[in-house]
Design an enzyme around this catalytic site. Structure first.
Site, PDB file in Angstrom:
ATOM      1  CB  CYS A   1      -0.874   0.010   1.248  1.00  0.00           C
ATOM      2  SG  CYS A   1      -1.881  -1.454   1.418  1.00  0.00           S
TER       3      CYS A   1
ATOM      4  NE  ARG B   1       4.115   1.943  -1.822  1.00  0.00           N
ATOM      5  CZ  ARG B   1       5.135   1.925  -0.952  1.00  0.00           C
ATOM      6  NH1 ARG B   1       6.258   2.526  -1.262  1.00  0.00           N
ATOM      7  NH2 ARG B   1       5.037   1.320   0.200  1.00  0.00           N
TER       8      ARG B   1
ATOM      9  CD1 TRP C   1      -0.406  -5.984  -1.758  1.00  0.00           C
ATOM     10  CD2 TRP C   1      -0.502  -5.502  -3.929  1.00  0.00           C
ATOM     11  NE1 TRP C   1      -0.031  -7.090  -2.439  1.00  0.00           N
ATOM     12  CE2 TRP C   1      -0.070  -6.841  -3.786  1.00  0.00           C
ATOM     13  CE3 TRP C   1      -0.626  -4.997  -5.209  1.00  0.00           C
ATOM     14  CZ2 TRP C   1       0.236  -7.657  -4.862  1.00  0.00           C
ATOM     15  CZ3 TRP C   1      -0.317  -5.811  -6.286  1.00  0.00           C
ATOM     16  CH2 TRP C   1       0.091  -7.126  -6.102  1.00  0.00           C
TER      17      TRP C   1
ATOM     18  CG  ASN D   1       2.180  -0.307   3.631  1.00  0.00           C
ATOM     19  OD1 ASN D   1       1.756  -1.402   3.286  1.00  0.00           O
ATOM     20  ND2 ASN D   1       3.373   0.147   3.280  1.00  0.00           N
ATOM     21  N   GLY D   2       0.545  -2.520   5.845  1.00  0.00           N
ATOM     22  CA  GLY D   2       1.089  -3.601   6.671  1.00  0.00           C
ATOM     23  C   GLY D   2       0.036  -4.658   6.918  1.00  0.00           C
TER      24      GLY D   2
ATOM     25  CD  GLU E   1      12.513 -20.036 -10.203  1.00  0.00           C
ATOM     26  OE1 GLU E   1      11.784 -20.694 -10.961  1.00  0.00           O
ATOM     27  OE2 GLU E   1      12.509 -18.794 -10.176  1.00  0.00           O
TER      28      GLU E   1
ATOM     29  CE  LYS F   1      13.264 -15.640 -11.677  1.00  0.00           C
ATOM     30  NZ  LYS F   1      12.355 -16.724 -11.833  1.00  0.00           N
TER      31      LYS F   1
ATOM     32  CD  GLU G   1      12.279 -15.336 -15.937  1.00  0.00           C
ATOM     33  OE1 GLU G   1      11.269 -14.956 -16.545  1.00  0.00           O
ATOM     34  OE2 GLU G   1      12.243 -15.814 -14.802  1.00  0.00           O
TER      35      GLU G   1
ATOM     36  CG  HIS H   1      21.123 -42.202 -17.699  1.00  0.00           C
ATOM     37  ND1 HIS H   1      21.401 -43.553 -17.749  1.00  0.00           N
ATOM     38  CD2 HIS H   1      21.040 -41.890 -16.384  1.00  0.00           C
ATOM     39  CE1 HIS H   1      21.446 -44.046 -16.530  1.00  0.00           C
ATOM     40  NE2 HIS H   1      21.236 -43.069 -15.674  1.00  0.00           N
TER      41      HIS H   1
ATOM     42  CE  LYS I   1       5.651 -10.286 -11.805  1.00  0.00           C
ATOM     43  NZ  LYS I   1       6.801 -11.136 -11.420  1.00  0.00           N
TER      44      LYS I   1
END
Ligand code: AGP
Length: 605
Positions: free
Chosen positions: A2, A27, A74, A98-99, A478, A482, A485, A501, A600
């Site tokens: 937020c 944000r 948010w 905010n929190g 992963e 990363k 990309e 193998h 995104k």
């Protein structure tokens, strides 16, 4: 997360608040609102959606006045809506937040017994009414008392109806600063919001309370004594301020992981045990599930691969993991005793959404692990476990992955409890190990500089391999995604035992291999695979525990991780992988936050 802006001065507050909230749009948010002293009263206008919706409402009901607070939300608790938007308040006050107030459920029950009622689903409305309950005419005393009743992170901006022209603020865990200018004084989540008006600001330490008027600022310490604050000068430009001083959002978000994990895990641990009761998933929910089917894409799918191992290891419950785009076309075998778990940061990924709908058509209960409140996947799932990472701006997902793991660990321990595979004492030990490991992620972040140096050796690399066993294998997947990309270096993740193998034919002198060897139980096996690639001339980066003692000639570089249970090592090992890809991309001059060809949220098939 937020955004908060407050202004008290000589000019009209609404225009300044809306401009400030506009500067905080980066944000991420889903609703907004303002409260202003107008005609002797606090008047509040708020609206779901973009700031323009709020501006339109303000055109219909203009607010005149020179003191007010504003907020972009948010959503964490409660979906995006007019009712859930901030500010929240009572006759006595208006508050923006905010929190996350972790004990808001208990506080809401206490207040209901005192006669309070609630209209929203938010923890913030609870905070406002706790403050109302504490207020007896002394704002600072009330704020101190109310803060003491709340657990979790907060930054509050507050107006008291009987204190026109004054803004109060307090913080614990969430950012908030005060800024001073000749036209008036501000509070804000970050200095970006007010840079056009002033660069002079001061920070608030946890539990410090500030009172602003148009031409004064008074600060009280946690002990109630007035204190003097050093006035600082912001020498950032707006873009730097939005990144909190980091060069890229991705690096900022990598460093936000400890806080994001705390925000996601702590509210779901009660008396040392995992519980999703506050998410509307009652204890006992998992008991009759026969099988779990995890469906996701990309990084979220890699989190699901770790989740499968966690749930199978702890709960002895069979788990399948599928790429959503494959799952939906393979006519899967599903029964209503299958729990389908869809994992998605954005909650809008088309393939994952389609898989969710297929599962629901087959009569399966669907549980979503999502970072964006009110997203389509969140709305269509039967149950939602939100992650509280805050908005993830960089295209490459980092903190969202870690908090997805956090939720999957909690789920694995919860299912194991309900399936009778672990005792409460064992579950508490697991939760304690999880929280200890979260704390150790901070130590991993301290390795950024040595990792940058290693990453720069990949500047000219054409192809690279990641190898690992057990939990290290999904982490290799992963790490490989990363690196591909954002640095555009081709690389592959391989189960270390599978290399011989076929693919080992590609290992020739100088080929870089990142060997993940964090699993104590599998270390000898993985090191024997490292020997195989070294024998063919590979240049190895070994990522292992600090307690491991491999032969020195096995690796060109080594990253040593803090000690943790094998089960929780993914939370630690992912950080060097993220940093490696970040710094490799930077040294290759790539657009780290917006890599080519990528979006995104992939809302198309
Ligand atoms: C992650 O770094 C990628 N940007 C991408 O693989 C992403 O994880 C995938 O598109 C899934 O997105 P979601 O989590 O929003 O569903």
């Amino acid at each position: 997360m937020c955004g908060i802006v407050g202004f008290t001065g000589v000019a009209g507050a609404v225009g300044i608040l809306m401009e400030g909230l506009g500067n905080l749009e980066y944000r991420g948010y889903d609703s907004a609102g303002v409260s202003v002293f107008s005609e002797g009263k606090i008047r509040t206008v708020k609206a779901r959606g973009r700031l323009q919706n709020l501006a339109d409402r303000l055109k219909e009901s203009p607010l005149e006045g020179s003191c007010g607070i504003g907020h972009t939300r948010w959503a964490t608790h409660g979906e995006p809506s007019d009712i859930n938007a901030h500010p929240h308040g009572t006759e006595k006050l208006s508050l923006v937040h905010n929190g996350i107030i972790e004990n808001y459920v208990e506080l809401r029950e206490m207040l209901k017994e005192k006669g309070y009622s609630f209209v929203s689903q938010t923890d913030t409305e609870v905070a406002a009414k706790v403050l109302d309950f504490c207020y007896e005419g002394d704002p600072a005393a009330a704020i101190r008392r109310a803060s003491g009743m709340m657990e979790g992170a907060f930054a509050f901006g507050i107006l008291f109806a009987d204190r026109p022209g004054e803004i109060y603020a307090v913080r614990r865990g969430s950012p908030l600063i005060a800024a001073l200018s000749p036209e008036g004084n501000f509070i804000t989540s970050d200095v970006t919001a007010v840079l056009r008006h002033t660069r002079r600001y001061f920070t608030l330490e946890p539990e410090e309370i500030v009172r602003l008027t148009a031409d004064s600022a008074v600060v009280w310490g946690a002990d109630g004594k007035e204190i003097q604050k050093e006035i600082l000068t912001a020498d950032w430009n707006v873009e730097q301020a939005q990144k909190g001083g980091f060069p890229h959002f991705m690096l900022k978000e990598i460093f936000e992981q400890p806080q994001a994990l705390d925000s996601t895990i702590h509210p779901r641990v009660h008396t040392g045990l995992p519980s999703f009761a506050s998410d509307g998933i009652p204890d006992g929910f998992f008991r009759d599930i026969d099988r779990v089917q995890v469906i996701a894409c990309g990084t979220a799918m890699h989190a699901g691969m770790v989740g499968r191992m966690v749930i199978e290891k702890l709960a002895r419950l069979p788990v399948d993991v599928d790429i959503a785009s494959e799952f939906r076309y393979r006519d899967p075998i599903l029964t209503p005793r299958h729990l389908v778990v869809v994992v998605s940061q954005s909650g809008e990924t088309a393939d994952t959404l389609a898989a969710l709908r297929l599962a629901k058509d087959r009569g399966c209960p669907v549980l979503a692990i999502v970072n964006v409140a009110g997203s389509t996947i969140a709305r269509e799932a039967d149950h939602v476990l939100y992650t509280f990472a805050g908005p993830e701006i960089a295209v490459a997902s980092t903190k969202a992955y870690s908090v997805q793991l956090g939720v999957l660990y909690l789920m694995g321990i919860r299912i194991a409890l309900e399936k009778g595979q672990v005792s409460e004492e064992e579950a508490r030990a697991l939760i304690s190990g999880l929280l200890d490991t979260v704390e150790k992620t901070k130590k991993c972040l301290e390795m950024a500089e040595p990792i940058r140096k290693i990453a720069e050796t990949y500047r000219e690399t054409g192809s690279l391999f990641f190898i690992g066993r057990g939990f290290d294998y999904p982490l290799c997947c992963e790490g490989s995604l990363k690196l591909k990309e954002i640095s555009y270096i081709h690389c592959e993740a391989y189960a270390a035992g599978e290399l011989k193998h076929g693919t080992i034919s590609l290992i020739t002198p100088g080929v870089p291999v990142v060997a993940l060897a964090t699993q104590g139980a599998l270390l000898p096996k993985t090191l024997s695979n490292v020997k195989e690639v070294r024998a063919r001339g590979a240049s190895v980066l070994l990522i292992c525990r600090e307690s491991a003692h491999p032969e020195e000639d096995l690796f060109a570089h080594r990253i040593s991780l803090p000690e943790a249970d094998d089960l929780f090592m993914p939370l630690l090992s992912v950080i060097p992988l993220q940093l490696l890809s970040y710094y490799a991309a930077v040294c290759r001059g790539c657009d780290v936050d917006k890599p080519r060809n990528l979006a995104k949220s992939v809302t198309v098939e």
